[in-house]
Every structure is written in C-alpha cells, then in structure tokens.
Scaffold this active site. Structure first.
Site: not given
Ligand SMILES: Cc1ncc(COP(=O)(O)O)c(C=O)c1O
Length: 468
Positions: A239, A277, A319-321, A394, A424
């Site tokens: 990531s 990532g 798979e962008p998050g 704490c 996150y």
């Molecule tokens: C399998 C997989 N796909 C996609 C992502 C999304 O990563 P990001 O949010 O950095 O794009 C992750 C993050 O841990 C992952 O493990």
C-alpha cells in the site's frame, strides 16, 4: 520566542525545524491544495468549508471529533478510476472505508466492490450492492463466511490457502453451488511506503508463493475441484506505493505463472487482478500519480510482458481503496490543551491535544504515518510554531500529526482539521479508553448528513452484559 544554546542558535533552530522535508509555510493559514478534497476552501476569516459546509457549523451540530466526507470528491475519484481504467474491472477496496451509503455510491459510479470479511459483506448486502460485482478476500475466511458468500452469490472469491480451497470445494459440493475464484499469489515483491524491494523472501501471511511452487499447486487443486472455476491470479504488493516499478516486477512474475498454467495445466485463465495500493498525498512530500497515468503505466507493463511471453492479455482488474476515499475525508477536532515542551538543544515543541487521537486515527501510531493539519475556524497572524497534535488517550504514542507548523496562538476551543483521513482511519477506529467512535458526516452542496452516527455510552455498555 528566542532560544539560546551553547552550540549556537542554529542548533536550537535545527530542532525547531522538525523533519528535513517540513517547510515553515509563508502563510500558515493557507491550504495545501493537493492534501485536501476538491471542494475544501478557506474564506477570508480562515473558516474552512468542505462541500459548501463551514466546519465550525458542522462541528457545532455534530460535535467533534467528526470525519467529514466530501461526497462529490469521492464520486469524482471513483469516476476517475472507472474512466481511466475503462476495460478493466475496478473494485473499490472496502477495507479502506465502508458504510452502506458508500457502497451505494460505488454502485452508482459503476465500480465493483472488494470486501474482506463477513462484516464488510454484510454492509454490501444491506446496501443492496449487486453481489455478482463483489470480490471476497481474506487469508482466513471462516467456513461460515464462505458459506455466506456462496449463499448470497458473490462474483468471485480470492482464495488464499490450500485449506480454503479444500473448504470451498467441500462447501460447493455440499450446497450444490459453484464459485468463481482467483488465487492470491505472492510475487516476492515487498512494497513499502516510498520504495519497493524485490526479494525472494516471502515471509508473510497473504497469498501462495510463486517461487516455491505453491501458487501453481493451488491452480492445479482448484482446477481439479468440480464446484470451483479458476478465473485467474491475483497479486497485491502493498500500500501507499508511488513507483510503478514494484508493479512491474510483480506483473512480470504473475504473468509468467499465468503462462506456465497455460502450458503445464492446459488452461488459459481469462482474468488477472493487480490489486490496489496506489499512493496518495498525506504531506507535501507525496506526489501521487493520476489514475490516467497509473492506467497507462500498468497497461504498458502488462502489454510488454504479454508480448514477451507471446500470450494474450487477460482481462485485468485493480482494487484501489485509499486512492479513492483517502483524500475525500478530513477529520475535525477541537483543541483542548496546549503545552510547550522543552527539547534538547533549547528547542520547544508545542503539544496540541485534541479530543480524539489513536482511537479515530491509529495510522500514525501503527505505521509512523505522516499527516498535516490546519486551523479550521479562524485566521491567525501569530508566528507559526512547530507543533505536534496529540490525542487524549493513555499512550505516549497517541499522536495524530507528528510535525506541523501551526499558529503560535492555537488554544483550547480552536478547531483543527486533518486532511486525507478517509482511508484506514474510521475502518481501524477503536474504543480504546472507551472512546466513542466519531460520526462520518457526508457534505455536499452545502448540506451535511450523517452516514455513521457517533457512538454513545449506551452503545459501549450494550456489549457489557456483566455477571448479574
Ligand atoms: C488485496 C488487497 N486489495 C486492495 C487493497 C487496497 O489497498 P489500498 O487501499 O492501498 O489501495 C488491499 C489493502 O490492504 C488489499 O490487501
């Protein structure tokens, strides 16, 4: 404020500069545009608005801390990935942040959804997300989670172990269902924040190793299982990655395995997933690529390798998050206490305590992540001072922003906003010290609406069934 030190003024001043990359801003009130969502702006009085909603008004109505989600910005980023990666499958990684509204926005913007637990799957189901467009991840999916995935008809399951293949084969046989699967492979590329290290060492829990032969063996086993259809290979290298070189090494190795499966097992897999990532800007140090640049780079990498191997390009997905939700959200806090702390060398660091902390953003404590922040409710003409924004928990490591210049007159009651907290942060939030997790408030066209409400003391106590 002046500080003297026997090593000379520069010694103390050096300590006051913070990390070498941090520049004292010429205007401490100005926003650094690339860190903020598209609709964020400050007016003459220094009041920060997002989505047309002034944050002081939002804080007055919803309290602090609060996550503020810029809906237009989120949709624009999702749409930018959809358009730049036309012809790919684009799966939004729900682990970055997921709630039913966001699942609906993702659906409306035409993206698919990646979930990695029964809980995330339940949110997708509640949102009415089309299950055939859901991918299900996880290195240790329970039998119950797999059974649910089969029952609701998720589009693809990304298998991560021999045990899972066995469980899935048994479940499909038992229930008379079938599953389309991808195999999560480990390409031996370890990606870190600003660098990648190509290495044969694959000491981690995710995936099946290409170099050890486990990934090929997994393909063999999936192909032999009657209820499971092998669609392709999946690789996610890490990531917050900026350099496409990491993807290049991984893609080359995964495509070689793809070709090997065709020659040795006689099956040309139709798909391949390159994972997520893609990095975003948390500070002025980060210079992320646009989706269009990423798309052309990734496509060129895959095309080049396919040509070298003499194979057809499989249908690709990503798979962008973080790159979608990260910059779309900021967190607004209220300052409580301000404490100047003397450092070695005669320097002073100003500790600014806010009403949240590691319970709403654990990334700084967990990953040593860098963030930025700004005063959100007023302008200030005070001299900027090197500040550290800390929470109320704490733990000495309860830090939100390690180093930032803030006006020297920041005081209790001021509002601070931290950009790029969409990914996150809420999804890793905790009830540490019995903190109440903050709300997520969506803003758009001058209207604020709660997507996730703030937890209450009753919520906290509701799980404590006692021994009465
Ligand atoms: C399998 C997989 N796909 C996609 C992502 C999304 O990563 P990001 O949010 O950095 O794009 C992750 C993050 O841990 C992952 O493990």
């Amino acid at each position: 404020m002046s500080h003297t030190h026997e090593a000379g003024w520069a010694h103390a001043a050096g300590a006051l500069r913070g990390p070498s990359w941090l520049r004292q801003p010429t205007d401490v009130d100005a926003l650094v545009p690339q860190l903020w969502s598209a609709t964020a702006s400050k007016d003459e009085a220094g009041v920060l608005s997002v989505g047309g909603v002034p944050l002081p008004a939002l804080a007055a109505e919803h309290g602090t801390p609060a996550y503020v989600l810029d809906e237009a910005d989120f949709r624009a980023r999702a749409g930018a990935f959809r358009d730049a990666f036309a012809g790919y499958g684009v799966y939004y990684a729900g682990k970055a942040f997921l709630c039913t509204a966001v699942a609906r926005w993702i659906d409306e913007e035409g993206l698919n959804l990646d979930v990695c637990s029964g809980g995330e799957l339940a949110v997708a189901e509640r949102a009415g997300f089309p299950m055939e467009r859901v991918g299900f991840h996880g290195n240790n999916k329970s039998t119950a989670e797999l059974a649910t995935a089969l029952r609701v008809g998720v589009g693809r399951i990304i298998v991560d172990s021999f045990d899972e293949i066995e469980r899935l084969a048994a479940l499909t046989a038992e229930t008379g269902t079938s599953a389309q699967v991808l195999i999560r492979v480990t390409a031996g590329v370890e990606a870190h924040t600003h660098e990648y290290i190509a290495t044969a060492h694959e000491d981690q829990k995710f995936g099946l190793s290409i170099s050890s032969g486990a990934a090929l063996e997994a393909a063999r086993r999936v192909l032999a299982a009657p209820g499971i259809e092998l669609r392709g290979l999946h690789s996610h290298i890490g990531s917050q990655i900026f350099a496409s070189a990491g993807f290049e090494v991984a893609a080359r190795r995964v495509l070689r395995l793809h070709a090997q499966i065709a020659t040795e097992l006689g099956v040309t897999l139709p798909e391949m997933d390159l994972g997520g990532g893609f990095g975003i800007a948390y500070t002025t140090q980060d210079d992320p690529s646009t989706p269009a640049t990423l798309a052309s780079e990734l496509t060129a990498i895959v095309d080049g390798e396919c040509a070298a191997l003499g194979i057809e390009r499989p249908h690709l997905s990503i798979e962008p998050g973080r790159a979608i939700v990260g910059p779309s959200m900021c967190t607004v806090y209220e300052v409580g206490t301000v404490k100047p702390v003397a450092l070695d060398g005669g320097a002073v660091r100003t500790y600014v305590s806010v009403d949240g902390g590691m319970s709403d953003n654990v990334r700084t404590a967990l990953y040593d992540a860098d963030y930025s922040c700004t005063l959100a409710g007023r302008r200030s003409d005070a001299e900027p001072v090197l500040s550290r924004v800390v929470g109320k928990h704490c733990e000495a490591g309860d830090i939100v922003v390690k180093d930032e210049f803030l006006p020297g007159d920041v005081a209790g009651g001021d509002l601070l906003a931290v950009p790029a907290t969409g990914a996150y942060c809420r999804s890793l939030a905790s009830n540490y010290n019995h903190a109440l997790r903050p709300p997520v408030v969506a803003v758009r066209d001058g209207v604020a609406r709660t997507l996730l409400r703030r937890e209450t003391v009753e919520d906290l106590l509701s799980t404590d069934v006692g021994d009465l």
